[in-house]
Design a protein around this motif. Structure first.
Motif, PDB file in Angstrom:
ATOM      1  N   ILE A 177     -57.435  45.843 -14.800  1.00 28.54           N
ATOM      2  CA  ILE A 177     -57.878  44.813 -13.858  1.00 28.54           C
ATOM      3  C   ILE A 177     -59.314  44.443 -14.156  1.00 28.54           C
ATOM      4  CG2 ILE A 177     -58.113  44.126 -11.433  1.00 28.54           C
ATOM      5  CD1 ILE A 177     -56.119  46.151 -10.684  1.00 28.54           C
ATOM      6  N   LEU A 219     -58.224  40.572  -2.692  1.00 29.09           N
ATOM      7  CA  LEU A 219     -59.073  41.076  -3.773  1.00 29.09           C
ATOM      8  C   LEU A 219     -60.149  40.059  -4.127  1.00 29.09           C
ATOM      9  CD1 LEU A 219     -59.898  43.105  -5.896  1.00 29.09           C
ATOM     10  CD2 LEU A 219     -58.050  42.263  -7.372  1.00 29.09           C
ATOM     11  N   ARG A 220     -59.768  38.798  -4.180  1.00 23.25           N
ATOM     12  CA  ARG A 220     -60.758  37.756  -4.499  1.00 23.25           C
ATOM     13  C   ARG A 220     -61.857  37.731  -3.427  1.00 23.25           C
ATOM     14  NH1 ARG A 220     -57.896  32.186  -5.563  1.00 23.25           N
ATOM     15  NH2 ARG A 220     -59.659  31.715  -6.923  1.00 23.25           N
ATOM     16  N   SER A 246     -51.369  46.833  -7.953  1.00 20.02           N
ATOM     17  CA  SER A 246     -52.652  47.283  -8.511  1.00 20.02           C
ATOM     18  C   SER A 246     -53.810  46.475  -7.932  1.00 20.02           C
ATOM     19  CB  SER A 246     -52.645  47.159 -10.032  1.00 20.02           C
ATOM     20  OG  SER A 246     -51.653  47.985 -10.595  1.00 20.02           O
ATOM     21  N   GLN A 247     -53.562  45.200  -7.651  1.00 29.57           N
ATOM     22  CA  GLN A 247     -54.620  44.377  -7.059  1.00 29.57           C
ATOM     23  C   GLN A 247     -54.955  44.837  -5.641  1.00 29.57           C
ATOM     24  OE1 GLN A 247     -55.060  40.090  -7.901  1.00 29.57           O
ATOM     25  NE2 GLN A 247     -52.992  40.192  -8.716  1.00 29.57           N
ATOM     26  N   CYS A 288     -49.809  36.382 -13.888  1.00 29.40           N
ATOM     27  CA  CYS A 288     -50.618  36.948 -12.813  1.00 29.40           C
ATOM     28  C   CYS A 288     -50.849  38.415 -13.129  1.00 29.40           C
ATOM     29  CB  CYS A 288     -49.958  36.777 -11.437  1.00 29.40           C
ATOM     30  SG  CYS A 288     -48.446  37.734 -11.201  1.00 29.40           S
ATOM     31  N   TYR A 343     -62.144  40.709 -13.916  1.00 27.62           N
ATOM     32  CA  TYR A 343     -62.295  39.434 -13.218  1.00 27.62           C
ATOM     33  C   TYR A 343     -63.400  38.594 -13.840  1.00 27.62           C
ATOM     34  CZ  TYR A 343     -65.855  42.197 -10.714  1.00 27.62           C
ATOM     35  OH  TYR A 343     -66.910  43.018 -10.398  1.00 27.62           O
ATOM     36  N   VAL A 360     -58.960  36.814 -11.046  1.00 25.11           N
ATOM     37  CA  VAL A 360     -58.566  38.183 -11.423  1.00 25.11           C
ATOM     38  C   VAL A 360     -57.754  38.152 -12.730  1.00 25.11           C
ATOM     39  CG1 VAL A 360     -57.405  40.287 -10.664  1.00 25.11           C
ATOM     40  CG2 VAL A 360     -58.506  38.799  -8.981  1.00 25.11           C
ATOM     41  N   SER A 398     -49.283  43.172  -8.871  1.00 28.59           N
ATOM     42  CA  SER A 398     -49.526  42.923  -7.453  1.00 28.59           C
ATOM     43  C   SER A 398     -50.052  44.161  -6.723  1.00 28.59           C
ATOM     44  CB  SER A 398     -48.247  42.410  -6.793  1.00 28.59           C
ATOM     45  OG  SER A 398     -47.160  43.265  -7.100  1.00 28.59           O
ATOM     46  N   GLY A 425     -55.170  35.478  -8.426  1.00 32.13           N
ATOM     47  CA  GLY A 425     -55.418  36.813  -7.887  1.00 32.13           C
ATOM     48  C   GLY A 425     -54.986  36.956  -6.449  1.00 32.13           C
TER      49      GLY A 425
END
Lengths: 389, 389
Positions: free
Chosen positions: A243, A70-71, A271-272, A266, A245, A93, A269, A66
Motif C-alpha cells: 500500500i 483511508l484517503r 488492506s486499505q 484498485c 499513495y 491510494v 479492500s 482508494g
C-alpha cells in the motif's frame, strides 16, 4: 520470434540478480545488511483491523482512487505533517510506493519527456522512466557534496523537454536527507523552469534527531507542482501489504484515475481498512519505532567509525549507511561477493544504485542489535584482509 | 503548465464516469445489473487462510514472481485444466487480472507494436495498449456472427508490425465463448504470422453446461506463443483481493520480472497464501458456484426472452447478457440513463465497450434471484414505454 519492448534493454540487472540468487545467499549463518525492510512485524492493532475487515466481508472492489476512510485519514495526517490543508481528493491510494512513482511518471512524462533522477539512487527510477516511455537523465550525487543534489547540476541538465525532477529524502541508498536550503534552491529551479517534482518520501517517518524531515511540497509555489509519493511499507512495517499513495493536486486525478483504473483497478479492500487504522496510530507509533531504530543507527555508526579504512556520510534517515570501500581497490560487486562468500555478510553493491554508486556498499541496519554487532565484526575482519595496511 | 502524456487522450470515458457518478446511481431502491462482480462473499476457508497467514506474521516482502506455494498450486491446477504440464516457472502472480494484461502488453508491444483487440470488448484493452505504448487495432465482433471473432477480420488486420492478438473467452461484455473450431483457425493465423496471443480467461470457471471452456493455449504450437491471463476475482469471489496471474513460457520471465519488480514490486504476501488455499479448493468449489449461477442465468434468459422487442446472444459464460436495444431508436447511453433515472435499474451502455457496442446494453446477472426477477420486471416495463409497438 518478434522483439520484446526495447525499453527493457535500457538497464541490465542480470549480474545483480545472479548475485542475489546465488547459493550462498541462502546460508543460515548469514548476517543480512542487504535487506530493505525492517524486521519488526506489522503492529498487532493493524493486523487486527485487517482481520476485522475480512470478518465484515470487505472483500469486494473498492473505488479506484482508494477507500474513502483511508484517503480521509491520509489527508488529515498529511495536513498535520506538512503544514498544509489537504482534502481526500488530493490522495490517491496505490499498490505500494513503487507503483505510486510509476503512475506519476507515466502520467507526466510518457511522451518521451525528460525525467531527472539521482545517481546513485533508488534502482526503480531508471526502469520506471524507461517503461513509462520517458527519457531518463541522471544527476550526480557525490561524496564531496555529502550526496546532496547540487542545484547547478540540476539547472545544467534542464532542457525544454524536461518534465520532472525526482527528489528522494530521506535517501535510499545514502541514508541522508536534503537540507531545507537546498530544497529552497531546487524549488526556485522547478518554478523558474515550469517543471514538476516527484518527492519520494517513502522513508519520511524515519529521520533521526536532531535532524528533521522537511519536504519541498511545503515551500511556496510548490504544492501545485509536487507529487509526493509515499508508502506504508517503511512507516508501519507493512512491506508485504503493498500500500502506497500519491499526494497531488486534485487536477491530476483524472489522469491518475485513467492510468490506475486500467492498469491496476484498485487496491486490496481489507488492506486499505487496516491501513486507515495504521494512520490513526498517529505520531506515538513513529516515536517508538524511531527509538529502536536510533539505537541501531548509533551502534552501526559507532562500529563503522572504528574501521578507519572506510568512510560514510552521516546517517540521518531511512536505515542505510553508504559505505566508501574504494580503498579495497575492488569493484563494489567484488567486495559484496567476497563479504558474502567469505564472511557470510550480505550487503548491496553500490553499483546497483547507478554507476556513480561504484566504490560504495549499501548497508542496512534494519535488524536487531546482536546481528548488527556480529555483522560489524565480520566487516571489520573483512576490511582488515581486503585493504592493504 | 506542460502537457500530460498524450496517450491519456487516446480514449475518453468522461461521459461514462459522469453517468456512474450521478446522484441516481446511489439510490437504495436501485437494482444493479451493472456490476462486474458476484454478490457472493469470499469463501470462509479462504478468509481463514488469510487470517492465519496474518497471525503467522506473513507481512513481509514476497518474491517478485509470487509466493512459491501459490505458483506451484497454480501450475498444478493449470496442468489439470489445460491438459498440459506447467511448472511454477511458467506462473507469474500479479495484483489482479487487469495488471496481468498490462504487464504482457507492456513487455511485448511497448515499441509501438500493433495489438489486435475485440470491439466491443473489455474496456481496459484500448487504454492498456495506449499506456503501454503499443498501437491499438480493433477487430469487430458482430451480432450476425454471434459476436465470435471472424478469422478473416483478424487476418486482414495483420501487418508486419502486429505483435499481439487479444482473445477473450468467456467474453466480457458478451457472455459468449469462442468455439474450438474458431480457436483452431485463429491459432493457424497466429502461427503463420508469428504473432503472440493474449488469452484473457478471467471468466474461465464460469461456463454453463453443455458448453465447455476451451483455450487456444492447448492447441498444438500455441503454448509457446500464448500468454494466458487470469484472476481470482471471478473464480473465487475475490474481487477486492487483487490477485491475478500470467501463464507464459518461462523464457519471458526475465521481461516480466523487470517490469513487475519496478512497477509493483510484489503482490500482498498474506493474500497470496490465502489464494493458494483457494486453488486447493479444487473443482468442487466451481461446481457449487456454477450451480447457483446457472439458476440466475436461466432466470434472466427466460425473462429476457419474454421481451420480444429485444434480442441477445445465448449466454454461455461469465455473468453477462449483451442486449440488443436498437429498436428503442436511442443510443445505449440514453437507454441506460432512462433505465436508471426512471426505473432505478443500473445497466452499462454498450458504447462503454467500444463504438461497435452501440445499440446494446450489458446486463449482469451476478445478483440474487429476487433482484433479477425485479430487474426483469422493470426492464419489461421500460421497454414497453421505450419501444413504439
Amino acid at each position: 520470434m518478434k522483439a520484446l519492448n526495447p525499453q527493457l534493454n535500457t538497464w541490465d540487472d542480470s549480474a545483480l540478480l545472479q548475485f542475489f540468487m546465488s547459493e550462498n545467499m541462502r546460508r543460515p549463518e548469514n548476517i543480512n545488511f542487504g535487506i530493505g525492510e525492517m524486521d519488526f512485524p506489522t503492529p498487532q492493532i493493524i493486523v487486527d483491523a485487517c482481520k476485522g475487515a475480512l470478518d465484515s466481508g470487505i472483500t469486494f472492489y473498492m473505488p479506484t482512487a482508494g477507500a474513502p476512510e483511508l484517503r480521509l485519514a491520509l489527508a488529515e495526517a498529511c495536513s498535520r505533517e506538512y503544514g498544509l490543508e489537504f482534502t481526500e481528493n488530493e490522495i490517491f491510494v496505490t499498490p505500494g510506493g513503487t507503483n505510486a512513482l510509476f503512475v506519476v511518471i507515466l502520467a507526466l512524462a510518457g511522451d518521451g519527456g525528460e525525467v531527472l533522477y539521482p545517481n546513485p539512487g533508488f534502482p526503480a527510477y531508471l526502469p520506471q522512466i524507461a517503461l513509462g516511455n520517458g527519457t531518463p537523465v541522471d544527476y550526480p550525487l557525490s561524496e564531496e557534496n555529502g550526496f546532496i543534489p547540487e542545484p547547478d547540476d540540476i539547472r545544467n541538465r534542464i532542457t525544454n523537454r524536461t518534465k520532472l525532477l525526482i527528489l528522494n529524502s530521506p535517501s535510499n541508498p545514502i541514508g541522508n536527507i536534503i537540507p531545507s536550503e537546498t530544497l529552497e534552491d531546487l524549488a526556485a529551479i522547478a518554478i523558474d523552469n515550469d517543471i514538476w517534482v516527484i518527492s519520494d518520501e517513502a522513508y519520511r517517518h524515519l529521520v533521526y534527531a536532531p535532524d528533521r524531515h522537511s519536504s519541498i511540497i511545503s515551500l511556496p509555489g510548490m504544492r501545485e507542482r509536487t507529487f509526493l509519493t509515499c508508502s506504508f511499507s517503511k512507516s508501519y512495517s507493512m512491506t508485504g501489504w503493498r500500500i502506497g499513495y500519491i499526494v497531488a493536486p486534485s487536477t491530476f486525478n483524472e489522469a491518475f484515475f485513467k492510468i490506475f483504473q486500467y492498469t491496476v483497478t484498485c487496491v486490496s479492500s481489507f488492506s486499505q481498512i487496516a491501513a486507515a487504522k495504521a494512520v490513526q496510530l498517529g505520531d506515538s507509533y513513529y516515536r517508538e519505532t524511531l527509538l529502536q531504530m536510533t539505537s541501531r543507527k548509533e551502534l552501526i555508526e559507532r562500529g563503522l567509525s572504528e574501521i578507519t579504512t572506510v568512510s560514510f556520510p552521516k546517517p540521518q534517515g531511512a536505515f542505510y549507511v553508504f559505505l566508501n570501500i574504494q580503498r579495497t581497490g575492488l569493484s563494489s560487486a567484488e567486495v559484496s561477493k567476497k563479504l558474502l562468500d567469505d564472511y557470510s555478510l550480505v550487503t548491496i553493491p553500490g553499483s546497483a544504485f547507478g554507476d556513480l554508486g561504484e566504490g560504495y556498499l549499501r548497508l542496512s541496519y534494519a535488524s536487531d542489535l546482536d546481528k548488527i554487532e556480529e555483522g560489524l565484526e565480520r566487516l571489520k575482519d573483512a576490511m582488515q584482509h581486503l585493504i592493504p595496511q
